[in-house]
Design a protein around this motif. Structure first.
Motif, short mmCIF file in Angstrom:
data_model
loop_
_atom_site.label_atom_id
_atom_site.label_comp_id
_atom_site.label_asym_id
_atom_site.label_seq_id
_atom_site.Cartn_x
_atom_site.Cartn_y
_atom_site.Cartn_z
N VAL A 75 0.84 -1.19 0.00
CA VAL A 75 0.00 0.00 0.00
C VAL A 75 0.88 1.25 0.00
N ILE A 98 1.75 -5.61 2.36
CA ILE A 98 2.83 -6.12 3.21
C ILE A 98 2.32 -6.15 4.64
N GLU A 107 -6.20 0.32 6.23
CA GLU A 107 -4.99 1.15 6.19
C GLU A 107 -5.24 2.40 5.35
N ASP A 125 -2.42 2.24 10.22
CA ASP A 125 -3.07 0.92 10.13
C ASP A 125 -4.10 0.79 11.24
N1 SME Z 1 1.15 -2.49 5.17
C1 SME Z 1 2.11 -1.63 4.54
C2 SME Z 1 3.51 -1.86 5.06
C3 SME Z 1 3.88 -0.99 6.18
S1 SME Z 1 3.25 -1.48 7.63
O1 SME Z 1 1.78 -1.50 7.58
C4 SME Z 1 3.73 -0.51 8.87
C5 SME Z 1 2.09 -1.81 3.04
O2 SME Z 1 1.46 -2.74 2.52
O3 SME Z 1 2.71 -1.02 2.37
#
Ligand code: SME
Length: 156
Positions: A75, A98, A107, A125
Motif C-alpha cells: 500500500v 505487506i 490502512e 493501520d
Molecule cells: N502495510 C504496509 C507496510 C507498512 S506497515 O503496515 C507498517 C504496506 O502494505 O505497504
C-alpha cells in the motif's frame, strides 16, 4: 463505534508541536505520537521516507515494522509510486499488501512532499475493517499537508 476525530484540533496541535523546530526526526516522532494518542482503533502510525526507489522506515508508533519497501510494492509503495492517497478498507484484498502486523485489517497511506518533490508517506493501520472514512482521509490529508509545508524548514 468510536467518536469522530476533530481534525481541525489535531492539525492545530501538530502545528503547535512543530512550530520553529528545525529537526525532521524529532518532528516526525512527535507527529506519529500525536496520531497514536488521538486516533482510536489504530495499531500503527508512522512514516516511510523515499530514498532512491525505496521507502525506508522512519519515526513511528506501534509494533516493529518492515524497514525497506520498494516503490510500487504494498500500500505504501503504491501511494508513493502513484503519488496518491490509498484508503484501503480491507488490506487482505489489496494486491501485494505487506503485513507488518498481522492485526492490521485496514490502512490509509498519504504522500508527503518537500517542496514539489515526493518526500515519502504517512501510513496508518487499524485492526478494524473500513476504519478510515472519506472524512478521516480528508482530515489526515490536511495533517499531511501541514507537515509537508514545514518539511523544507527541517534538516535530516
Ligand atoms: N502495510 C504496509 C507496510 C507498512 S506497515 O503496515 C507498517 C504496506 O502494505 O505497504
Amino acid at each position: 463505534m468510536f467518536a469522530k476525530t476533530d481534525y481541525e484540533a489535531l492539525e492545530k496541535s501538530l502545528r503547535a508541536l512543530i512550530r520553529d523546530i528545525p529537526y525532521e526526526t524529532a518532528n516526525l516522532a512527535n507527529a506519529s505520537a500525536l496520531l497514536w494518542d488521538s486516533l482510536p482503533e489504530i495499531n500503527w502510525a508512522g512514516f516511510y521516507k523515499l530514498r532512491g526507489d525505496k521507502l525506508i522506515l522512519g519515526p513511528f508508533q506501534g509494533k516493529p515494522a518492515c524497514i525497506v519497501i520498494p516503490l510500487g510494492r504494498g500500500v505504501c509503495g503504491r501511494a508513493a509510486e502513484e503519488e496518491k492517497t490509498q484508503r484501503v478498507e480491507n488490506v487482505h484484498t489489496f494486491p501485494g499488501h505487506i503485513a507488518c502486523d498481522g492485526a492490521s485489517n485496514s490502512e490509509v497511506v498519504i504522500p508527503l512532499y518537500r517542496g514539489t518533490a515526493l518526500w515519502g508517506v504517512l501510513d496508518i493501520d487499524s485492526p478494524r475493517f473500513s476504519r478510515f472514512s472519506p472524512e478521516d482521509q480528508q482530515g489526515l490529508e490536511r495533517f499531511a499537508a501541514a507537515l509537508s509545508e514545514a518539511l523544507p524548514e527541517m534538516d535530516g
